[in-house]
Design an enzyme around this catalytic site. Structure first.
Site, short mmCIF file in Angstrom:
data_model
loop_
_atom_site.label_atom_id
_atom_site.label_comp_id
_atom_site.label_asym_id
_atom_site.label_seq_id
_atom_site.Cartn_x
_atom_site.Cartn_y
_atom_site.Cartn_z
N HIS A 190 0.89 -1.55 0.04
CA HIS A 190 0.31 0.03 -0.15
C HIS A 190 0.83 1.33 -0.06
CE1 HIS A 190 -3.59 -2.56 0.31
NE2 HIS A 190 -3.63 -2.95 1.67
N ASP A 226 -2.72 -11.00 -2.47
CA ASP A 226 -3.20 -10.45 -1.48
C ASP A 226 -4.39 -9.53 -1.59
OD1 ASP A 226 -2.19 -8.57 1.53
OD2 ASP A 226 -3.68 -7.68 1.13
N HIS A 258 -6.43 -7.60 -0.40
CA HIS A 258 -6.20 -5.83 -0.87
C HIS A 258 -6.25 -5.77 -2.01
CE1 HIS A 258 -6.54 -6.45 3.33
NE2 HIS A 258 -7.70 -5.76 3.58
ZN LIG Z 1 -4.35 -7.44 2.70
#
Ligand SMILES: [Zn+2]
Length: 312
Positions: free
Chosen positions: A121, A158, A160
Site C-alpha cells: 500500500h 493479497d 487488498h
Molecule cells: Zn491485505
C-alpha cells in the site's frame, strides 16, 4: 530456496489491538521452520538509502527514518510508527533486495521474505495501510536498475489491492502488475479499468467469491497477462488475507488455492525467467491461516516448476 527474515521485524510495535501484529510474523517463521524442510534461512540486511530512493520520495524516507518517535505514533488511522519501526522497515526492504541479489546472482532460484511491516500500500511518498516502505517496488527497481533487467512482473494475491505498487509503476512499462483483490474493500482502487500504460491488470472479486472465482480470474486473465509479458523475474506480493478465516476480508479462499496459484506462477517463471521467483509476505491476519497458507506457498515454491507437485 532462501528465506530472509530478521528479529527486528518483530519489534515494529503497532499497538495492542492492531491486526498487523508481531505474532503474525512469528507464526509464519515458526510454521516454515517446523513444516518445510530444506529452506536456507538468512538474516535480512538493511536496505540502503539509494535502494529505497528508487521507489520513494525523500519526504517518506525522512518520515520513516528520521521521525524517531519517543513512543508509538500513528501516521494515519491504520499505520503506526514506533521507536523500532525504522529498523524493521529497513530490514523488510533489505530482505527484498538481498533476495533479488541471491536469485539473480544464481545462488538460488526462489526466495521468500518473511518480513513486516508489509509494503504494497505504500506509495512513492505516503506510508499507508500498515505499510511504510513498498518492499516489492524496491525489489523490482533494484532488479531493473542495478541488475539491468528490462521486464519484471509482480503478481499480487493479497486480498487488498496493491495501490502503492500500482501507483509507483503505472507509467513504467518495464513492470507488469497483476492483482486479484476483493472489491469493495480498502483501499478502493484496483478497478479493471485501471490499466496504466497497458502494464496494469486488475481482477477485482466480490465478497464471498471463493476458490472457483479466484482461480478463474487468474487462469483467464492474470496468468495469461504475465505469460505474455515474458518476465525475466517474477515477484510476488504474498498476502494470505483472502483465506476464509481472515477477519479483514471475505474472499473465502483455502490454503490449497495458494498452493495452486504458486505452482502456476512457478510454471510461468520456469518458462521465461529461469524459474526465478522472489516472494514477499504482505497481509494475512488469522494466525492459523497464515501458518497453513505460508507453508502451502513455500512448499509450492520449493517444488514448483520442473517437478510436478501433487495437489493436496
Ligand atoms: Zn491485505
Amino acid at each position: 530456496m532462501h528465506v530472509y527474515t530478521h528479529p527486528a521485524c518483530l519489534a515494529h510495535d503497532t499497538g495492542p489491538t492492531h491486526a498487523e501484529r508481531p505474532q503474525r510474523l512469528a507464526a509464519v517463521t515458526q510454521a516454515l521452520r517446523e513444516r518445510v524442510p530444506g529452506l536456507q534461512w538468512h538474516e535480512a540486511p538493511r536496505a540502503g538509502v539509494d535502494a529505497l530512493s528508487r521507489a520513494h520520495a525523500p519526504s517518506l524516507l525522512s518520515t520513516v527514518l528520521e521521525t524517531a518517535p519517543a513512543g508509538r505514533i500513528m501516521l494515519d488511522p491504520d499505520t503506526a510508527l514506533s521507536p523500532d519501526s525504522a529498523e524493521a522497515a529497513l530490514r523488510a526492504a533489505g530482505a527484498a533486495i538481498a533476495a533479488v541479489d541471491a536469485v539473480l546472482g544464481g545462488a538460488t532460484a526462489r526466495a521468500f521474505c518473511a518480513v513486516r511491516p508489509p509494503g504494497h500500500h505504500a506509495t512513492r511518498d505516503t506510508a499507508m495501510g500498515f505499510c511504510l516502505f513498498n518492499n516489492v517496488a524496491v525489489a523490482a527497481l533494484h532488479a531493473l536498475d542495478v541488475h539491468g533487467l528490462s521486464r519484471v512482473a509482480i503478481a499480487d494475491f493479497d486480498v487488498h489491492h496493491g495501490n502503492g505498487t500500482q501507483a509507483i509503476f503505472e507509467r513504467d512499462p518495464r513492470v507488469l502488475f497483476a492483482s486479484s483483490h476483493q472489491m469493495p474493500l480498502y483501499p478502493d482502487t484496483g478497478h479493471a479499468s485501471e490499466r496504466g500504460v497497458g502494464n496494469i491488470v486488475n481482477a477485482p472479486l466480490p465478497p464471498g467469491a471463493g476458490s472457483e472465482a479466484f482461480r478463474a480470474a487468474w487462469e483467464s486473465k492474470l496468468l495469461p497477462a504475465i505469460d505474455a509479458f515474458a518476465p525475466q523475474l517474477l515477484l510476488v506480493s504474498a498476502g494470505f488475507d483472502a483465506h476464509r478465516r481472515d477477519p479483514l476480508a471475505q474472499l473465502q479462499l483455502e490454503a490449497d488455492d495458494y498452493a495452486w496459484l504458486t505452482m502456476r506462477l512457478a510454471a510461468i517463471a520456469e518458462q521465461h525467467a529461469g524459474g526465478r521467483i522472489v516472494s514477499l509476505l504482505e497481509g494475512g491476519y488469522d494466525l492459523d491461516a497464515l501458518r497453513d497458507c505460508s507453508v502451502a506457498h513455500a512448499q509450492a515454491l520449493l517444488a514448483g516448476g520442473r517437478t510436478p507437485l501433487p495437489m493436496a
